[in-house]
Design a protein around this motif. Structure first.
Motif, PDB file in Angstrom:
ATOM      1  N   VAL A 128      13.769  15.847  13.862  1.00  0.00           N
ATOM      2  CA  VAL A 128      14.175  14.528  14.351  1.00  0.00           C
ATOM      3  C   VAL A 128      14.254  13.596  13.148  1.00  0.00           C
ATOM      4  O   VAL A 128      13.340  13.547  12.321  1.00  0.00           O
ATOM      5  CB  VAL A 128      13.226  13.997  15.464  1.00  0.00           C
ATOM      6  N   MET A 135      14.649   9.856  11.891  1.00  0.00           N
ATOM      7  CA  MET A 135      14.622   8.406  12.106  1.00  0.00           C
ATOM      8  C   MET A 135      14.521   7.692  10.756  1.00  0.00           C
ATOM      9  O   MET A 135      15.265   6.773  10.460  1.00  0.00           O
ATOM     10  CB  MET A 135      13.388   8.011  12.936  1.00  0.00           C
ATOM     11  N   THR A 136      13.566   8.131   9.941  1.00  0.00           N
ATOM     12  CA  THR A 136      13.206   7.408   8.712  1.00  0.00           C
ATOM     13  C   THR A 136      14.327   7.444   7.675  1.00  0.00           C
ATOM     14  O   THR A 136      14.993   8.461   7.502  1.00  0.00           O
ATOM     15  CB  THR A 136      11.920   8.023   8.118  1.00  0.00           C
ATOM     16  N   GLY A 164      11.247   2.466   7.591  1.00  0.00           N
ATOM     17  CA  GLY A 164      10.199   3.367   8.084  1.00  0.00           C
ATOM     18  C   GLY A 164       9.673   2.849   9.403  1.00  0.00           C
ATOM     19  O   GLY A 164      10.258   3.082  10.462  1.00  0.00           O
ATOM     20  N   SER A 165       8.583   2.066   9.338  1.00  0.00           N
ATOM     21  CA  SER A 165       7.980   1.536  10.567  1.00  0.00           C
ATOM     22  C   SER A 165       8.971   0.703  11.366  1.00  0.00           C
ATOM     23  O   SER A 165       9.008   0.762  12.591  1.00  0.00           O
ATOM     24  CB  SER A 165       6.782   0.647  10.224  1.00  0.00           C
ATOM     25  N   PHE A 192      12.293  12.129   4.311  1.00  0.00           N
ATOM     26  CA  PHE A 192      11.009  12.622   4.826  1.00  0.00           C
ATOM     27  C   PHE A 192      11.177  13.285   6.196  1.00  0.00           C
ATOM     28  O   PHE A 192      10.426  13.006   7.121  1.00  0.00           O
ATOM     29  CB  PHE A 192       9.963  11.502   4.879  1.00  0.00           C
ATOM     30  N   ILE A 193      12.180  14.135   6.305  1.00  0.00           N
ATOM     31  CA  ILE A 193      12.428  14.785   7.587  1.00  0.00           C
ATOM     32  C   ILE A 193      11.755  16.165   7.612  1.00  0.00           C
ATOM     33  O   ILE A 193      12.115  17.065   6.846  1.00  0.00           O
ATOM     34  CB  ILE A 193      13.946  14.888   7.883  1.00  0.00           C
ATOM     35  N   SER A 194      10.773  16.291   8.477  1.00  0.00           N
ATOM     36  CA  SER A 194      10.048  17.559   8.612  1.00  0.00           C
ATOM     37  C   SER A 194      10.985  18.615   9.186  1.00  0.00           C
ATOM     38  O   SER A 194      11.840  18.300  10.021  1.00  0.00           O
ATOM     39  CB  SER A 194       8.845  17.384   9.546  1.00  0.00           C
ATOM     40  N   ILE A 232      -2.083  12.457   5.607  1.00  0.00           N
ATOM     41  CA  ILE A 232      -0.856  11.826   6.083  1.00  0.00           C
ATOM     42  C   ILE A 232      -0.940  11.426   7.561  1.00  0.00           C
ATOM     43  O   ILE A 232      -0.111  10.660   8.067  1.00  0.00           O
ATOM     44  CB  ILE A 232       0.357  12.766   5.820  1.00  0.00           C
ATOM     45  N   ILE A 278      -0.513   7.958   8.552  1.00  0.00           N
ATOM     46  CA  ILE A 278       0.768   7.323   8.215  1.00  0.00           C
ATOM     47  C   ILE A 278       1.916   7.776   9.110  1.00  0.00           C
ATOM     48  O   ILE A 278       2.680   6.951   9.614  1.00  0.00           O
ATOM     49  CB  ILE A 278       1.099   7.578   6.713  1.00  0.00           C
ATOM     50  N   THR A 288       2.419   4.326  11.659  1.00  0.00           N
ATOM     51  CA  THR A 288       1.208   4.119  10.848  1.00  0.00           C
ATOM     52  C   THR A 288       0.098   3.547  11.732  1.00  0.00           C
ATOM     53  O   THR A 288       0.341   2.990  12.810  1.00  0.00           O
ATOM     54  CB  THR A 288       1.462   3.134   9.684  1.00  0.00           C
ATOM     55  N   GLU A 316      -1.554   0.944  11.261  1.00  0.00           N
ATOM     56  CA  GLU A 316      -1.397  -0.510  11.439  1.00  0.00           C
ATOM     57  C   GLU A 316      -0.461  -0.778  12.622  1.00  0.00           C
ATOM     58  O   GLU A 316      -0.707  -1.686  13.431  1.00  0.00           O
ATOM     59  CB  GLU A 316      -0.840  -1.151  10.161  1.00  0.00           C
ATOM     60  N   ILE A 317       0.586   0.026  12.715  1.00  0.00           N
ATOM     61  CA  ILE A 317       1.502  -0.139  13.848  1.00  0.00           C
ATOM     62  C   ILE A 317       0.762   0.185  15.158  1.00  0.00           C
ATOM     63  O   ILE A 317       0.964  -0.494  16.178  1.00  0.00           O
ATOM     64  CB  ILE A 317       2.750   0.770  13.673  1.00  0.00           C
ATOM     65  N   ASN A 374      -1.125  -2.814  16.154  1.00  0.00           N
ATOM     66  CA  ASN A 374      -0.235  -3.841  16.732  1.00  0.00           C
ATOM     67  C   ASN A 374       0.039  -3.542  18.204  1.00  0.00           C
ATOM     68  O   ASN A 374       0.065  -4.450  19.041  1.00  0.00           O
ATOM     69  CB  ASN A 374       1.094  -3.885  15.967  1.00  0.00           C
TER      70      ASN A 374
HETATM   71  C1  LIG Z   1       4.901  14.427   5.585  1.00  0.00           C
HETATM   72  C2  LIG Z   1       5.769  13.471   6.347  1.00  0.00           C
HETATM   73  C3  LIG Z   1       6.576  13.922   7.369  1.00  0.00           C
HETATM   74  C4  LIG Z   1       7.427  13.052   8.039  1.00  0.00           C
HETATM   75  N1  LIG Z   1       8.278  13.534   8.999  1.00  0.00           N
HETATM   76  C5  LIG Z   1       9.207  12.713   9.533  1.00  0.00           C
HETATM   77  C6  LIG Z   1      10.222  13.231  10.416  1.00  0.00           C
HETATM   78  O1  LIG Z   1      10.247  14.430  10.725  1.00  0.00           O
HETATM   79  N2  LIG Z   1      11.159  12.370  10.897  1.00  0.00           N
HETATM   80  C7  LIG Z   1      11.174  11.034  10.575  1.00  0.00           C
HETATM   81  O2  LIG Z   1      12.049  10.325  11.032  1.00  0.00           O
HETATM   82  N3  LIG Z   1      10.217  10.519   9.753  1.00  0.00           N
HETATM   83  C8  LIG Z   1       9.246  11.324   9.211  1.00  0.00           C
HETATM   84  N4  LIG Z   1       8.301  10.810   8.355  1.00  0.00           N
HETATM   85  C9  LIG Z   1       8.308   9.388   8.041  1.00  0.00           C
HETATM   86  C10 LIG Z   1       7.182   8.631   8.745  1.00  0.00           C
HETATM   87  O3  LIG Z   1       7.447   8.563  10.123  1.00  0.00           O
HETATM   88  C11 LIG Z   1       7.070   7.253   8.088  1.00  0.00           C
HETATM   89  O4  LIG Z   1       6.421   7.478   6.844  1.00  0.00           O
HETATM   90  C12 LIG Z   1       6.298   6.255   8.910  1.00  0.00           C
HETATM   91  O5  LIG Z   1       7.025   5.858  10.018  1.00  0.00           O
HETATM   92  C13 LIG Z   1       5.933   4.985   8.107  1.00  0.00           C
HETATM   93  O6  LIG Z   1       7.045   4.455   7.485  1.00  0.00           O
HETATM   94  P1  LIG Z   1       7.011   4.160   5.901  1.00  0.00           P
HETATM   95  O7  LIG Z   1       6.387   5.331   5.238  1.00  0.00           O
HETATM   96  O8  LIG Z   1       8.371   3.780   5.490  1.00  0.00           O
HETATM   97  O9  LIG Z   1       6.023   2.962   5.706  1.00  0.00           O
HETATM   98  P2  LIG Z   1       6.372   1.402   5.843  1.00  0.00           P
HETATM   99  O10 LIG Z   1       6.947   1.118   7.164  1.00  0.00           O
HETATM  100  O11 LIG Z   1       7.130   0.984   4.642  1.00  0.00           O
HETATM  101  O12 LIG Z   1       4.932   0.770   5.781  1.00  0.00           O
HETATM  102  C14 LIG Z   1       4.229   0.530   4.549  1.00  0.00           C
HETATM  103  C15 LIG Z   1       2.902  -0.119   4.907  1.00  0.00           C
HETATM  104  O13 LIG Z   1       3.122  -1.366   5.593  1.00  0.00           O
HETATM  105  C16 LIG Z   1       2.468  -1.348   6.850  1.00  0.00           C
HETATM  106  N5  LIG Z   1       3.269  -2.035   7.868  1.00  0.00           N
HETATM  107  C17 LIG Z   1       4.592  -1.858   8.108  1.00  0.00           C
HETATM  108  N6  LIG Z   1       4.975  -2.632   9.142  1.00  0.00           N
HETATM  109  C18 LIG Z   1       3.871  -3.300   9.559  1.00  0.00           C
HETATM  110  C19 LIG Z   1       3.612  -4.255  10.583  1.00  0.00           C
HETATM  111  N7  LIG Z   1       4.571  -4.663  11.395  1.00  0.00           N
HETATM  112  N8  LIG Z   1       2.339  -4.735  10.719  1.00  0.00           N
HETATM  113  C20 LIG Z   1       1.361  -4.296   9.909  1.00  0.00           C
HETATM  114  N9  LIG Z   1       1.543  -3.399   8.896  1.00  0.00           N
HETATM  115  C21 LIG Z   1       2.780  -2.917   8.734  1.00  0.00           C
HETATM  116  C22 LIG Z   1       2.325   0.127   7.195  1.00  0.00           C
HETATM  117  O14 LIG Z   1       1.285   0.321   8.125  1.00  0.00           O
HETATM  118  C23 LIG Z   1       2.057   0.737   5.853  1.00  0.00           C
HETATM  119  O15 LIG Z   1       0.717   0.601   5.530  1.00  0.00           O
HETATM  120  C24 LIG Z   1       7.417  11.666   7.705  1.00  0.00           C
HETATM  121  C25 LIG Z   1       6.566  11.201   6.704  1.00  0.00           C
HETATM  122  C26 LIG Z   1       5.764  12.081   6.018  1.00  0.00           C
HETATM  123  C27 LIG Z   1       4.913  11.542   4.908  1.00  0.00           C
END
Ligand SMILES: Cc1cc2nc3c(=O)[nH]c(=O)nc-3n(C[C@H](O)[C@H](O)[C@H](O)COP(=O)(O)OP(=O)(O)OC[C@H]3O[C@@H](n4cnc5c(N)ncnc54)[C@H](O)[C@@H]3O)c2cc1C
Length: 380
Positions: free
Chosen positions: A123, A125-126, A131-132, A156-158, A359, A362, A366, A368-369, A372
């Motif tokens: 899947v 999304m990222t 990300g979030s 970062f797509i698994s 991980i 995260i 995350t 933090e989300i 929320n």
């Molecule tokens: C090993 C691995 C596998 C993954 N697999 C997939 C996958 O298969 N498909 C996919 O789509 N994604 C995947 N991801 C991505 C993962 O879903 C994202 O890393 C995650 O959603 C967080 O987004 P970000 O890393 O961009 O962090 P960011 O959103 O940039 O956040 C950075 C920091 O800011 C904080 N933050 C952000 N927004 C807020 C808020 N509103 N309030 C408070 N704090 C906030 C976060 O908590 C975090 O501490 C994977 C990631 C990893 C590391």
């Protein structure tokens, strides 16, 4: 203490799976970790042995089993001490999108292959800059000449290297409201304009094929839309619930393995000519961790039952995801500390879990989300 209501069939399934993993997976995980890759063939072996997509109904070639079987798969995979073969992502996170939102023709086309391991799913999304905040994604999906044209990058797509099918979240650039612009599409590997990037070298989960995906004027049939146009945001939010619950279960299962191993280690390791467990500091540390895992497990068991009864446990699932992943990381750190210098060696079995569980705070949203979401439920 009450456990989940496993029947004889659940227990037989667990024992069959444990045997399978013991012979087909565990002996190879050290090599897979070194290779930064699992072999494609293991997916087929898992599927043909009946351990993938256990909840898919019989009419699509599945077993139509309840969620407890998914819990068992997750717990048993945790015992293999590697996170490369992400069976739960395929079986219980991605495939449910097809099952819930797919047209009959899509289900008949894809589900049998998902079950027998011929089709591995992901899947997406990222994105590099999203990300979030999913609403900020920029991958576009435009309808042109009866087709959908996709442009953008996902990261970062698994299962990103092995995947044969991707559930892709993309935005219609003509729709202003970001929440109404996102739709989900099925993109098959091999579609012109869809390219897989290099594997991402990660701190943990080293044998998991996490990759970037590129879409460059990638044209798919309009029929590859999954569910309603513009409903992607709601679909993702709904399906993230089961994902978060499974991440919490996996975190506690990994913590359980780390603690059990450390307890045994401390029973035999000597400190001042006595087993470490004779030291009050060690005993108290082990007792505290055992207590926390029992508390976490009780909460999770309750939540699993509520989830199976289709109760709305959004806030509680967020609580479990954040609390269990944090506790699992605390357990990982404390266990490593107790083992001392030997925990600095790759030979120490809990080192990999310490890396892999990091991980969990995260991904899947995350922590933090999660907080929320809980705050919203408390009307804060
Ligand atoms: C090993 C691995 C596998 C993954 N697999 C997939 C996958 O298969 N498909 C996919 O789509 N994604 C995947 N991801 C991505 C993962 O879903 C994202 O890393 C995650 O959603 C967080 O987004 P970000 O890393 O961009 O962090 P960011 O959103 O940039 O956040 C950075 C920091 O800011 C904080 N933050 C952000 N927004 C807020 C808020 N509103 N309030 C408070 N704090 C906030 C976060 O908590 C975090 O501490 C994977 C990631 C990893 C590391």
């Amino acid at each position: 203490m009450k456990t989940l209501p496993y029947t004889e069939s659940h227990l037989a399934f667990r024992s069959r799976l444990r045997q399978f993993l013991k012979s087909e997976v565990t002996p190879h995980v050290d090599q897979w970790e070194k290779d930064h890759m699992i072999p494609r063939e293991i997916w087929r072996k898992m599927g043909r042995a009946g351990f993938l997509c256990t909840s898919v109904p019989e009419e699509y070639g599945g077993l139509g089993l309840d969620f407890l079987y998914s819990v068992i798969v997750n717990q048993e995979m945790a015992r293999t001490n590697h996170a490369g073969l992400m069976a739960y992502l395929h079986s219980d996170i991605v495939v449910p999108y097809i099952l819930s939102y797919g047209l009959e023709v899509q289900k008949k086309k894809y589900l049998p292959g998902c079950i027998n391991g011929d089709i591995v799913t992901a899947v997406a999304m990222t994105e590099p800059d999203s990300g979030s905040d999913l609403a900020s994604m920029s991958t576009s999906a435009e309808e042109i000449d009866g087709q959908v044209v996709i442009n953008g990058n996902k990261t970062f797509i698994s299962n990103g290297f092995h995947c044969d099918l991707v559930i892709l979240a993309a935005k219609d650039p003509l729709v202003k409201s970001p929440h109404k612009a996102v739709s989900l599409y099925i993109v098959e590997d091999g579609t012109p304009g869809f390219k897989k990037g290099n594997l991402i070298e990660k701190m943990g989960m080293r044998s998991q094929d996490t990759a970037e995906l590129f879409f460059n004027d990638c044209r798919i049939p309009k029929d590859n839309l999954l569910g309603q146009k513009g409903a992607g945001f709601v679909q993702l939010m709904k399906k993230l619930q089961q994902e978060r619950l499974l991440v919490a279960i996996l975190a506690v299962s990994m913590a359980r393995n780390m603690l059990d191993w450390t307890v045994e280690y401390c029973r035999h390791a000597l400190q001042n000519q006595e087993p470490m467990t004779k030291s009050q500091a060690t005993r108290f540390a082990l007792v505290e961790m055992e207590t926390e895992l029992k508390v976490g497990t009780a909460f999770l068991n309750d939540l699993v039952m509520a989830h199976m009864e289709n109760e709305d446990v959004t806030a509680e699932t967020s609580m479990a995801k954040y609390w269990c992943s944090e506790k699992a990381n605390e357990v990982a750190n404390r266990c490593l500390e107790l083992v001392g210098r030997k925990s600095a060696s790759e030979d120490c079995p809990i080192v990999r879990m310490w890396r892999d569980v990091r991980i969990h705070t995260i991904f899947a949203g995350t922590n933090e989300i999660m907080k929320n979401i809980i705050a919203k439920s408390m009307k804060l």
